[in-house]
Write an enzyme that holds these catalytic residues in place. Structure first.
Site, mmCIF file in Angstrom:
data_model
loop_
_atom_site.group_PDB
_atom_site.id
_atom_site.type_symbol
_atom_site.label_atom_id
_atom_site.label_comp_id
_atom_site.label_asym_id
_atom_site.label_seq_id
_atom_site.Cartn_x
_atom_site.Cartn_y
_atom_site.Cartn_z
ATOM 1 N N ASN A 61 -8.781 3.201 -8.828
ATOM 2 C CA ASN A 61 -9.773 3.497 -9.884
ATOM 3 C C ASN A 61 -9.177 4.451 -10.928
ATOM 4 O O ASN A 61 -9.734 4.564 -12.023
ATOM 5 C CB ASN A 61 -11.042 4.071 -9.253
ATOM 6 C CG ASN A 61 -10.854 5.481 -8.725
ATOM 7 O OD1 ASN A 61 -11.068 6.458 -9.456
ATOM 8 N ND2 ASN A 61 -10.443 5.627 -7.479
ATOM 9 N N SER B 185 -11.532 5.062 -0.308
ATOM 10 C CA SER B 185 -11.602 4.418 1.001
ATOM 11 C C SER B 185 -11.270 5.420 2.083
ATOM 12 O O SER B 185 -10.103 5.718 2.368
ATOM 13 C CB SER B 185 -10.660 3.207 1.037
ATOM 14 O OG SER B 185 -11.003 2.378 2.122
ATOM 15 N N SER C 164 0.045 8.693 -3.391
ATOM 16 C CA SER C 164 -1.348 8.248 -3.510
ATOM 17 C C SER C 164 -2.263 9.252 -4.218
ATOM 18 O O SER C 164 -3.481 9.037 -4.264
ATOM 19 C CB SER C 164 -1.918 7.939 -2.119
ATOM 20 O OG SER C 164 -1.949 9.110 -1.342
ATOM 21 N N TYR D 8 -0.264 9.300 -11.891
ATOM 22 C CA TYR D 8 -0.569 8.400 -10.774
ATOM 23 C C TYR D 8 -1.313 7.160 -11.296
ATOM 24 O O TYR D 8 -0.939 6.025 -11.002
ATOM 25 C CB TYR D 8 -1.393 9.158 -9.731
ATOM 26 C CG TYR D 8 -2.039 8.313 -8.680
ATOM 27 C CD1 TYR D 8 -1.275 7.646 -7.729
ATOM 28 C CD2 TYR D 8 -3.430 8.180 -8.622
ATOM 29 C CE1 TYR D 8 -1.888 6.864 -6.751
ATOM 30 C CE2 TYR D 8 -4.044 7.413 -7.644
ATOM 31 C CZ TYR D 8 -3.268 6.749 -6.715
ATOM 32 O OH TYR D 8 -3.867 5.981 -5.749
ATOM 33 N N PHE E 173 0.818 -1.214 0.000
ATOM 34 C CA PHE E 173 0.000 0.000 0.000
ATOM 35 C C PHE E 173 0.854 1.267 0.000
ATOM 36 O O PHE E 173 0.328 2.378 0.027
ATOM 37 C CB PHE E 173 -0.950 0.005 1.215
ATOM 38 C CG PHE E 173 -2.258 -0.695 0.938
ATOM 39 C CD1 PHE E 173 -2.281 -2.011 0.507
ATOM 40 C CD2 PHE E 173 -3.472 -0.038 1.076
ATOM 41 C CE1 PHE E 173 -3.477 -2.664 0.221
ATOM 42 C CE2 PHE E 173 -4.685 -0.673 0.790
ATOM 43 C CZ PHE E 173 -4.683 -1.986 0.363
HETATM 44 P P1 NAI Z 1 -1.453 7.692 1.919
HETATM 45 O O1 NAI Z 1 -0.799 8.704 1.052
HETATM 46 O O2 NAI Z 1 -2.093 8.153 3.173
HETATM 47 O O3 NAI Z 1 -0.397 6.541 2.286
HETATM 48 C C1 NAI Z 1 0.646 6.169 1.418
HETATM 49 C C2 NAI Z 1 1.880 5.915 2.272
HETATM 50 O O4 NAI Z 1 2.952 5.585 1.394
HETATM 51 C C3 NAI Z 1 2.311 7.149 3.084
HETATM 52 O O5 NAI Z 1 2.371 6.844 4.466
HETATM 53 C C4 NAI Z 1 3.658 7.520 2.503
HETATM 54 O O6 NAI Z 1 4.577 7.994 3.487
HETATM 55 C C5 NAI Z 1 4.121 6.179 1.919
HETATM 56 N N1 NAI Z 1 5.132 6.414 0.888
HETATM 57 C C6 NAI Z 1 5.148 7.393 -0.065
HETATM 58 N N2 NAI Z 1 6.308 7.340 -0.746
HETATM 59 C C7 NAI Z 1 7.021 6.315 -0.226
HETATM 60 C C8 NAI Z 1 8.308 5.780 -0.493
HETATM 61 N N3 NAI Z 1 9.117 6.296 -1.435
HETATM 62 N N4 NAI Z 1 8.732 4.725 0.231
HETATM 63 C C9 NAI Z 1 7.950 4.198 1.190
HETATM 64 N N5 NAI Z 1 6.732 4.661 1.513
HETATM 65 C C10 NAI Z 1 6.284 5.719 0.805
HETATM 66 O O7 NAI Z 1 -2.510 6.922 1.000
HETATM 67 P P2 NAI Z 1 -3.688 5.942 1.433
HETATM 68 O O8 NAI Z 1 -4.959 6.647 1.231
HETATM 69 O O9 NAI Z 1 -3.398 5.334 2.739
HETATM 70 O O10 NAI Z 1 -3.583 4.842 0.283
HETATM 71 C C11 NAI Z 1 -2.813 3.673 0.446
HETATM 72 C C12 NAI Z 1 -2.626 3.019 -0.907
HETATM 73 O O11 NAI Z 1 -3.887 2.757 -1.489
HETATM 74 C C13 NAI Z 1 -1.862 3.883 -1.900
HETATM 75 O O12 NAI Z 1 -1.026 3.055 -2.681
HETATM 76 C C14 NAI Z 1 -2.951 4.487 -2.744
HETATM 77 O O13 NAI Z 1 -2.477 4.780 -4.048
HETATM 78 C C15 NAI Z 1 -3.983 3.389 -2.750
HETATM 79 N N6 NAI Z 1 -5.329 3.886 -2.960
HETATM 80 C C16 NAI Z 1 -5.982 4.553 -1.952
HETATM 81 C C17 NAI Z 1 -7.263 5.018 -2.145
HETATM 82 C C18 NAI Z 1 -8.064 5.658 -1.061
HETATM 83 O O14 NAI Z 1 -9.232 5.970 -1.306
HETATM 84 N N7 NAI Z 1 -7.540 5.868 0.144
HETATM 85 C C19 NAI Z 1 -7.917 4.876 -3.450
HETATM 86 C C20 NAI Z 1 -7.138 4.173 -4.440
HETATM 87 C C21 NAI Z 1 -5.894 3.691 -4.173
HETATM 88 C C1 15L Z 2 -7.090 7.392 -5.096
HETATM 89 O O1 15L Z 2 -6.443 6.631 -5.803
HETATM 90 C C2 15L Z 2 -6.445 8.205 -4.040
HETATM 91 O O2 15L Z 2 -5.376 7.515 -3.439
HETATM 92 C C3 15L Z 2 -7.391 8.677 -2.969
HETATM 93 O O3 15L Z 2 -6.751 9.712 -2.233
HETATM 94 C C4 15L Z 2 -8.711 9.168 -3.559
HETATM 95 O O4 15L Z 2 -8.510 10.347 -4.234
HETATM 96 C C5 15L Z 2 -9.311 8.102 -4.441
HETATM 97 O O5 15L Z 2 -8.398 7.602 -5.399
HETATM 98 C C6 15L Z 2 -10.561 8.567 -5.216
HETATM 99 O O6 15L Z 2 -10.566 8.439 -6.432
HETATM 100 O O7 15L Z 2 -11.497 8.999 -4.571
#
Ligand code: NAI
Ligand code: 15L
Length: 270
Positions: A116, A170, A79, A140, A75
């Site tokens: 998505n 989420s 993001s 992204y 994860f």
């Molecule tokens: P977030 O941005 O809160 O967490 C991502 C984490 O990855 C952060 O803690 C950050 O420090 C870490 N990170 C960034 N660059 C890094 C690096 N070079 N090395 C190690 N760690 C690194 O995002 P969130 O919302 O927790 O999402 C988690 C995952 O789920 C992400 O991959 C995101 O793309 C994916 N995702 C999340 C969605 C959501 O609605 N929350 C929707 C779609 C995908």
């Molecule tokens: C993502 O991929 C992002 O990580 C999250 O921050 C939201 O923007 C989500 O999609 C979304 O489409 O709502």
């Protein structure tokens, strides 16, 4: 409850919004969870946790991170939408480093946090399944599309199985009308990860990560073998979401599945 437990599970992105939740909810799935992030993490809360800081862009560090784990919940990474150069190291090199380390250390199961935004330029009038053409809505989304292809390649070539979850939105609650379609509760996300970890023979499966929302753009028929049964729905938030100012009909958030991501940038140097 899972029908078996891993010895050691790696969670990347453990300091992030979802990682902080998964730190607790993944606990029943492994004797030990190795938590990793580039950001500072709270210290291990007992013998069931290990904390290992790691930059995903650093191949050697990722190799050391993966040594000794039985499965990976990946994860970590950038993001949201940014300049390509910002995304390249954490997401594109990072996902390759994870799979290469998995190959070297014999890890056979990965859960990949896709998004998505791999299909974000499709219109909201369309219904998509896992075979629909991808239409990434930015750098992204492109990085997540690459990640899905890496997952496919490492299955075809090395037999490493992956569940790529195209997560919708989420968060504790949907934040706008678009998210009424894309919302994924934390409990349903955890269920998806559980199904991805413990279902036999998943090859490379793509699943759209959404709760049982009343209105959806996504059809998970090709992931039926996961037996994912979402329990939550965005409908209970409708009243509060409909009180928010309504965007114009031609606003990207009302037209495209990826919402405002389609209009982000262009970016200068970051
Ligand atoms: P977030 O941005 O809160 O967490 C991502 C984490 O990855 C952060 O803690 C950050 O420090 C870490 N990170 C960034 N660059 C890094 C690096 N070079 N090395 C190690 N760690 C690194 O995002 P969130 O919302 O927790 O999402 C988690 C995952 O789920 C992400 O991959 C995101 O793309 C994916 N995702 C999340 C969605 C959501 O609605 N929350 C929707 C779609 C995908
Ligand atoms: C993502 O991929 C992002 O990580 C999250 O921050 C939201 O923007 C989500 O999609 C979304 O489409 O709502």
């Amino acid at each position: 409850m899972p029908n078996r437990t891993f010895n050691r599970l790696l969670l990347t992105g453990a300091a992030g919004g979802l990682g902080k939740i998964l730190r607790d909810t993944l606990k029943p799935f492994a004797h030990v969870i190795r938590l990793s992030d580039i950001a500072t993490l709270a210290p291990a809360r007992g013998s069931h946790e290990e904390v290992q800081r790691c930059d995903l862009a650093d191949k050697q560090a990722v190799d050391a991170l993966v040594e000794g784990v039985d499965a990976i919940v990946h994860f970590g990474g950038v993001s949201t939408e940014h300049a390509f150069e910002t995304i390249l190291g954490p997401n594109i090199c990072g996902v390759y480093h994870i799979y290469e380390a998995a190959r070297r250390h014999g890890v056979k199961r990965v859960i990949f946090a896709s998004s998505n935004h791999v299909i974000g330029f499709h219109k909201q009038s369309e219904t998509l399944d896992a075979t629909s053409p991808r239409r990434p809505d930015g750098y992204y989304g492109l990085s997540k599309s690459f990640g899905e292809d890496v997952a496919m390649f490492y299955f075809d070539r090395y037999g490493i199985e992956t569940l790529s979850i195209r997560i919708g939105s989420s968060f504790p609650a949907p934040q706008n009308l678009r998210m009424m379609h894309t919302w994924l509760s934390y409990d349903d996300l955890t269920q998806l990860i559980e199904r991805g970890l413990f279902t036999e023979h998943i090859g490379h499966t793509i699943v759209y990560g959404a709760s049982a929302n009343a209105h959806t753009w996504w059809d998970n028929r090709y992931a039926a073998h996961l037996n994912y049964q979402p329990k939550d729905s965005s409908e209970r938030f409708r009243e509060q979401v409909e009180k928010l100012p309504k965007p114009a009909a031609d606003d990207p958030s009302m037209v495209y599945q990826g919402g405002v991501f389609v209009a982000a940038g262009p970016f200068g140097d970051e």
